[in-house]
Design a protein around this motif. Structure first.
Motif, short mmCIF file in Angstrom:
data_model
loop_
_atom_site.label_atom_id
_atom_site.label_comp_id
_atom_site.label_asym_id
_atom_site.label_seq_id
_atom_site.Cartn_x
_atom_site.Cartn_y
_atom_site.Cartn_z
N TRP A 1 68.41 7.29 -18.04
CA TRP A 1 68.23 8.60 -17.41
C TRP A 1 66.84 8.77 -16.81
CZ3 TRP A 1 64.53 12.05 -19.05
CH2 TRP A 1 63.96 11.81 -20.30
N ARG A 2 65.83 8.14 -17.42
CA ARG A 2 64.46 8.29 -16.89
C ARG A 2 64.34 7.73 -15.48
NH1 ARG A 2 62.81 7.20 -22.27
NH2 ARG A 2 61.64 8.96 -23.13
N LYS A 3 65.02 6.62 -15.21
CA LYS A 3 64.96 6.02 -13.87
C LYS A 3 65.54 6.98 -12.83
CE LYS A 3 65.23 1.30 -15.61
NZ LYS A 3 66.02 0.07 -15.62
N CYS A 4 66.64 7.59 -13.17
CA CYS A 4 67.26 8.56 -12.26
C CYS A 4 66.36 9.78 -12.09
CB CYS A 4 68.63 8.95 -12.82
SG CYS A 4 69.56 10.05 -11.74
N TYR A 5 65.84 10.28 -13.18
CA TYR A 5 64.97 11.46 -13.15
C TYR A 5 63.71 11.19 -12.32
CZ TYR A 5 62.14 15.37 -14.79
OH TYR A 5 61.34 16.48 -14.85
N LYS A 6 63.11 10.02 -12.53
CA LYS A 6 61.90 9.68 -11.78
C LYS A 6 62.21 9.46 -10.31
CE LYS A 6 59.28 7.66 -15.58
NZ LYS A 6 58.62 6.43 -16.04
N ALA A 7 63.38 8.92 -10.00
CA ALA A 7 63.78 8.76 -8.59
C ALA A 7 63.85 10.13 -7.92
CB ALA A 7 65.11 8.03 -8.49
N LEU A 8 64.40 11.11 -8.64
CA LEU A 8 64.45 12.47 -8.10
C LEU A 8 63.03 13.02 -7.89
CD1 LEU A 8 67.38 13.87 -10.26
CD2 LEU A 8 67.45 13.33 -7.82
N ASN A 9 62.12 12.71 -8.80
CA ASN A 9 60.73 13.14 -8.65
C ASN A 9 60.07 12.49 -7.44
OD1 ASN A 9 60.49 14.99 -10.75
ND2 ASN A 9 60.03 13.39 -12.24
N VAL A 10 60.33 11.20 -7.23
CA VAL A 10 59.76 10.51 -6.07
C VAL A 10 60.33 11.11 -4.78
CG1 VAL A 10 59.59 8.29 -4.86
CG2 VAL A 10 59.28 8.38 -7.33
N ILE A 11 61.61 11.38 -4.77
CA ILE A 11 62.23 12.01 -3.59
C ILE A 11 61.58 13.36 -3.32
CG2 ILE A 11 64.36 13.04 -2.69
CD1 ILE A 11 65.87 10.76 -4.17
N ASP A 12 61.39 14.14 -4.37
CA ASP A 12 60.76 15.45 -4.25
C ASP A 12 59.37 15.31 -3.63
OD1 ASP A 12 60.38 18.24 -4.63
OD2 ASP A 12 59.43 17.89 -6.57
N TYR A 13 58.57 14.38 -4.14
CA TYR A 13 57.21 14.18 -3.64
C TYR A 13 57.24 13.75 -2.16
CZ TYR A 13 52.32 12.81 -3.46
OH TYR A 13 51.00 12.71 -3.12
N CYS A 14 58.13 12.81 -1.84
CA CYS A 14 58.18 12.30 -0.47
C CYS A 14 58.72 13.34 0.51
CB CYS A 14 59.01 11.02 -0.41
SG CYS A 14 58.20 9.61 -1.17
N LEU A 15 59.61 14.21 0.04
CA LEU A 15 60.08 15.29 0.91
C LEU A 15 58.93 16.20 1.30
CD1 LEU A 15 63.44 16.35 -0.78
CD2 LEU A 15 63.18 15.37 1.50
N LYS A 16 58.03 16.43 0.37
CA LYS A 16 56.91 17.35 0.62
C LYS A 16 55.73 16.67 1.29
CE LYS A 16 58.19 20.11 -3.39
NZ LYS A 16 57.90 20.38 -4.81
N ASN A 17 55.60 15.35 1.15
CA ASN A 17 54.41 14.66 1.66
C ASN A 17 54.69 13.48 2.57
OD1 ASN A 17 52.31 16.10 -0.06
ND2 ASN A 17 53.72 15.35 -1.61
N GLY A 18 55.94 13.09 2.70
CA GLY A 18 56.28 11.91 3.49
C GLY A 18 56.59 12.22 4.93
N ALA A 19 57.15 11.22 5.59
CA ALA A 19 57.47 11.33 7.02
C ALA A 19 58.71 12.19 7.26
CB ALA A 19 57.72 9.93 7.58
N GLN B 1 66.55 2.70 -0.06
CA GLN B 1 67.55 1.88 -0.75
C GLN B 1 67.24 1.78 -2.25
OE1 GLN B 1 70.48 0.71 0.51
NE2 GLN B 1 70.83 0.40 -1.66
N CYS B 2 65.98 1.61 -2.57
CA CYS B 2 65.59 1.53 -3.98
C CYS B 2 65.85 2.86 -4.70
CB CYS B 2 64.12 1.13 -4.09
SG CYS B 2 63.65 0.58 -5.73
N LEU B 3 65.54 3.96 -4.05
CA LEU B 3 65.78 5.27 -4.65
C LEU B 3 67.28 5.54 -4.82
CD1 LEU B 3 63.08 7.39 -2.79
CD2 LEU B 3 63.08 6.72 -5.21
N TRP B 4 68.09 5.17 -3.82
CA TRP B 4 69.54 5.37 -3.95
C TRP B 4 70.09 4.53 -5.10
CZ3 TRP B 4 68.88 9.43 -1.74
CH2 TRP B 4 68.68 9.66 -0.40
N ASP B 5 69.56 3.32 -5.26
CA ASP B 5 69.99 2.47 -6.39
C ASP B 5 69.62 3.11 -7.72
OD1 ASP B 5 71.06 0.61 -4.65
OD2 ASP B 5 69.35 -0.77 -4.79
N ARG B 6 68.43 3.68 -7.80
CA ARG B 6 68.00 4.31 -9.05
C ARG B 6 68.84 5.55 -9.38
NH1 ARG B 6 65.35 0.66 -12.08
NH2 ARG B 6 63.21 0.32 -11.42
N LEU B 7 69.31 6.24 -8.36
CA LEU B 7 70.15 7.42 -8.62
C LEU B 7 71.50 7.04 -9.20
CD1 LEU B 7 69.46 9.74 -5.54
CD2 LEU B 7 68.53 9.90 -7.86
#
Length: 166
Positions: free
Chosen positions: A96-114, A83-89
């Motif tokens: 723009w940094r908030k959106c860009y960093k949200a994409l980076n967090v999504i990228d990291y979690c896709l590769k390392n998360g559940a 929910q927090c990431l969708w809000d940041r997008l």
């Protein structure tokens, strides 16, 4: 004699006033953020995601990214993170940094998360694709910062659509 005194003064440890001011400002910002989180009843996990996707010029630490990705194994935390990431997008313009960093967090979690995180992002890929139209040009420099978001978005969508890469 004067040269010796001047050399001794130059060699003496004088506190770096600029460094102290920056530390004080950083501590003040941190204290303000924590107080605001308490008043607004923001959970610890939401606070971590907000910190990772802040508008500051530097990116999130690897430790913070790891904590967020590990939290995606807990269904309750997974919902908060998403929910927090969708809000940041949804951020636009000078944020723009908030959106860009949200994409980076999504990228990291896709590769390392559940696996649940991966499935949830696949189900909501349209939210990420909406960032392909992100526009922001800095008024002072004329630099297209939206390009960073658009390129990261494109790379992320390619990753999501490529199961063998996940």
């Amino acid at each position: 004699m004067r040269k010796a005194v001047a050399a001794a003064i130059n060699d003496a440890e004088v506190p770096d006033v600029n460094g102290l001011a920056l530390k004080a400002m950083s501590l003040g910002k941190d204290l303000f953020r924590k107080g605001k989180n308490v008043v607004l009843n923001v959970s610890d996990m939401e606070s971590k995601v907000r910190d990772a996707t802040s508008g500051e010029k530097w990116g999130p630490s690897g430790t913070l990214l790891n904590e967020i990705s590990m939290a995606t194994t807990d269904p309750a935390h997974l919902e908060v993170v998403l929910q927090c990431l969708w809000d940041r997008l949804k951020e636009s313009g000078s944020s723009w940094r908030k959106c860009y960093k949200a994409l980076n967090v999504i990228d990291y979690c896709l590769k390392n998360g559940a696996r649940r995180f991966v499935d949830a992002v696949r189900d909501n890929v349209d939210r990420i694709e909406a960032c392909k139209r992100f526009q922001y040009i800095e008024p002072d420099t004329g630099r297209d910062q939206g390009l960073n978001v658009r390129e990261k978005c494109k790379a992320l969508v390619d990753l999501i659509e490529s199961p063998q890469r996940l």
